[in-house]
Write a protein that holds these residues in place. Structure first.
Motif, PDB file in Angstrom:
ATOM      1  N   GLY A 145      20.758  36.242  23.969  1.00  0.00           N
ATOM      2  CA  GLY A 145      21.033  36.107  25.648  1.00  0.00           C
ATOM      3  C   GLY A 145      21.482  35.030  24.818  1.00  0.00           C
ATOM      4  N   LYS A 146      21.630  34.029  24.310  1.00  0.00           N
ATOM      5  CA  LYS A 146      22.745  32.172  24.493  1.00  0.00           C
ATOM      6  C   LYS A 146      23.974  32.765  23.978  1.00  0.00           C
ATOM      7  CE  LYS A 146      18.431  29.609  25.268  1.00  0.00           C
ATOM      8  NZ  LYS A 146      18.068  30.338  26.181  1.00  0.00           N
ATOM      9  N   SER A 147      24.498  31.400  24.122  1.00  0.00           N
ATOM     10  CA  SER A 147      26.074  31.789  23.688  1.00  0.00           C
ATOM     11  C   SER A 147      26.008  31.143  22.285  1.00  0.00           C
ATOM     12  CB  SER A 147      26.546  30.350  24.517  1.00  0.00           C
ATOM     13  OG  SER A 147      26.734  29.418  23.864  1.00  0.00           O
ATOM     14  N   ALA A 148      26.903  31.597  21.226  1.00  0.00           N
ATOM     15  CA  ALA A 148      26.737  31.231  19.125  1.00  0.00           C
ATOM     16  C   ALA A 148      26.493  29.544  19.106  1.00  0.00           C
ATOM     17  CB  ALA A 148      27.989  31.949  19.136  1.00  0.00           C
ATOM     18  N   SER A 149      27.205  29.158  20.359  1.00  0.00           N
ATOM     19  CA  SER A 149      27.392  27.540  19.711  1.00  0.00           C
ATOM     20  C   SER A 149      26.559  26.867  20.462  1.00  0.00           C
ATOM     21  CB  SER A 149      28.688  26.906  20.663  1.00  0.00           C
ATOM     22  OG  SER A 149      28.701  27.186  22.154  1.00  0.00           O
ATOM     23  N   ASP A 150      25.513  27.194  21.671  1.00  0.00           N
ATOM     24  CA  ASP A 150      24.353  27.382  22.067  1.00  0.00           C
ATOM     25  C   ASP A 150      22.623  27.439  21.165  1.00  0.00           C
ATOM     26  OD1 ASP A 150      25.017  26.139  24.509  1.00  0.00           O
ATOM     27  OD2 ASP A 150      24.785  27.120  25.520  1.00  0.00           O
ATOM     28  N   ALA A 151      22.934  28.436  20.737  1.00  0.00           N
ATOM     29  CA  ALA A 151      22.167  29.055  19.924  1.00  0.00           C
ATOM     30  C   ALA A 151      21.888  28.223  18.226  1.00  0.00           C
ATOM     31  CB  ALA A 151      22.840  30.419  19.695  1.00  0.00           C
ATOM     32  N   HIS A 189      14.601  42.464   7.005  1.00  0.00           N
ATOM     33  CA  HIS A 189      16.203  42.821   7.556  1.00  0.00           C
ATOM     34  C   HIS A 189      16.470  41.474   8.776  1.00  0.00           C
ATOM     35  CE1 HIS A 189      16.056  45.527   4.069  1.00  0.00           C
ATOM     36  NE2 HIS A 189      15.686  46.699   5.131  1.00  0.00           N
ATOM     37  N   LEU A 190      18.175  41.381   8.350  1.00  0.00           N
ATOM     38  CA  LEU A 190      18.057  40.597   9.958  1.00  0.00           C
ATOM     39  C   LEU A 190      19.760  41.171   9.805  1.00  0.00           C
ATOM     40  CD1 LEU A 190      17.470  37.989  12.384  1.00  0.00           C
ATOM     41  CD2 LEU A 190      18.530  37.085  10.415  1.00  0.00           C
ATOM     42  N   THR A 191      19.711  41.637  11.691  1.00  0.00           N
ATOM     43  CA  THR A 191      20.651  42.139  12.113  1.00  0.00           C
ATOM     44  C   THR A 191      20.662  40.933  13.055  1.00  0.00           C
ATOM     45  OG1 THR A 191      20.568  44.039  11.016  1.00  0.00           O
ATOM     46  CG2 THR A 191      22.454  43.538  13.088  1.00  0.00           C
ATOM     47  N   VAL A 192      22.736  40.380  13.011  1.00  0.00           N
ATOM     48  CA  VAL A 192      23.141  39.269  14.249  1.00  0.00           C
ATOM     49  C   VAL A 192      24.699  40.304  14.849  1.00  0.00           C
ATOM     50  CG1 VAL A 192      24.414  37.539  14.973  1.00  0.00           C
ATOM     51  CG2 VAL A 192      22.164  37.932  13.472  1.00  0.00           C
ATOM     52  N   ILE A 193      24.374  41.011  16.507  1.00  0.00           N
ATOM     53  CA  ILE A 193      25.641  41.322  16.833  1.00  0.00           C
ATOM     54  C   ILE A 193      25.999  40.037  17.861  1.00  0.00           C
ATOM     55  CG2 ILE A 193      26.507  42.757  17.789  1.00  0.00           C
ATOM     56  CD1 ILE A 193      24.703  44.570  16.820  1.00  0.00           C
ATOM     57  N   VAL A 194      27.362  39.460  17.846  1.00  0.00           N
ATOM     58  CA  VAL A 194      28.046  38.629  18.512  1.00  0.00           C
ATOM     59  C   VAL A 194      29.194  39.126  19.083  1.00  0.00           C
ATOM     60  CG1 VAL A 194      27.458  36.405  17.465  1.00  0.00           C
ATOM     61  CG2 VAL A 194      29.253  37.585  16.870  1.00  0.00           C
ATOM     62  N   LEU A 204      31.807  33.022  22.212  1.00  0.00           N
ATOM     63  CA  LEU A 204      30.930  34.423  21.882  1.00  0.00           C
ATOM     64  C   LEU A 204      29.236  34.498  22.654  1.00  0.00           C
ATOM     65  CD1 LEU A 204      32.903  35.086  18.326  1.00  0.00           C
ATOM     66  CD2 LEU A 204      32.799  36.330  20.172  1.00  0.00           C
ATOM     67  N   LYS A 205      29.148  35.478  22.914  1.00  0.00           N
ATOM     68  CA  LYS A 205      26.958  35.099  23.073  1.00  0.00           C
ATOM     69  C   LYS A 205      26.795  36.105  21.869  1.00  0.00           C
ATOM     70  CE  LYS A 205      26.311  38.543  26.125  1.00  0.00           C
ATOM     71  NZ  LYS A 205      25.431  38.371  27.179  1.00  0.00           N
ATOM     72  N   ILE A 206      25.758  36.270  22.027  1.00  0.00           N
ATOM     73  CA  ILE A 206      24.453  37.134  20.771  1.00  0.00           C
ATOM     74  C   ILE A 206      24.151  37.905  21.430  1.00  0.00           C
ATOM     75  CG2 ILE A 206      22.425  37.347  19.153  1.00  0.00           C
ATOM     76  CD1 ILE A 206      23.218  33.629  19.028  1.00  0.00           C
ATOM     77  N   ALA A 207      25.738  38.909  21.375  1.00  0.00           N
ATOM     78  CA  ALA A 207      24.660  40.258  22.553  1.00  0.00           C
ATOM     79  C   ALA A 207      23.618  41.087  22.113  1.00  0.00           C
ATOM     80  CB  ALA A 207      25.832  40.745  22.003  1.00  0.00           C
ATOM     81  N   ALA A 208      22.902  40.922  20.548  1.00  0.00           N
ATOM     82  CA  ALA A 208      21.678  42.167  19.826  1.00  0.00           C
ATOM     83  C   ALA A 208      21.242  40.571  18.226  1.00  0.00           C
ATOM     84  CB  ALA A 208      22.164  43.492  19.328  1.00  0.00           C
ATOM     85  N   ILE A 209      20.464  41.247  17.991  1.00  0.00           N
ATOM     86  CA  ILE A 209      19.500  40.839  17.587  1.00  0.00           C
ATOM     87  C   ILE A 209      18.058  40.448  17.639  1.00  0.00           C
ATOM     88  CG2 ILE A 209      18.811  38.207  18.702  1.00  0.00           C
ATOM     89  CD1 ILE A 209      19.305  36.457  15.779  1.00  0.00           C
TER      90      ILE A 209
END
Length: 112
Positions: A26-32, A102-107, A69-74
């Motif tokens: 749920g964090k922004s991509a740069s913060d994550a 397996h790891l899935t990241v959706i931004v 961008l933010k992390i929509a789902a991970i």
């Protein structure tokens, strides 16, 4: 707009990955990415690599920057389990399982 990055066959249990991804969900991509840089876990390097790949996919497809961008789902799913044997005393063998995941990241855009 959404961009996705997926890595399969990571030689690490999904439980160890979930310990890290629950902190950045749920964090922004740069913060994550800045959070992951200072985490002491090896799983943080794996998640950081995948978030960077998802951001690169978004910038390639849609021209979006990491700040927008933010992390929509991970999520981390279990993959195959390798069964190995460990020799023990008096000719015995103990079962040893090596778990993979397996790891899935959706931004997505922060506006969505």
């Amino acid at each position: 707009m959404e961009a996705k990055a997926r890595q399969t066959g990571i030689t690490m249990p999904a439980r160890k990955l979930r310990r890290v991804i629950n902190l950045v969900r749920g964090k922004s991509a740069s913060d994550a990415l800045s959070m992951l840089k200072f985490m002491p876990y090896f799983a943080a390097r794996v998640v950081e690599k995948n978030i960077t790949a998802a951001v690169a996919n978004a910038s390639e497809k849609f021209g979006a920057s990491a700040d927008a961008l933010k992390i929509a789902a991970i999520y981390a799913d279990e993959s195959r389990t390798l069964k190995r044997a460990k020799p023990r005393a008096q000719g015995r063998m103990y079962a040893r399982v090596k778990r993979t995941s397996h790891l899935t990241v959706i931004v997505a855009n922060e506006a969505n």
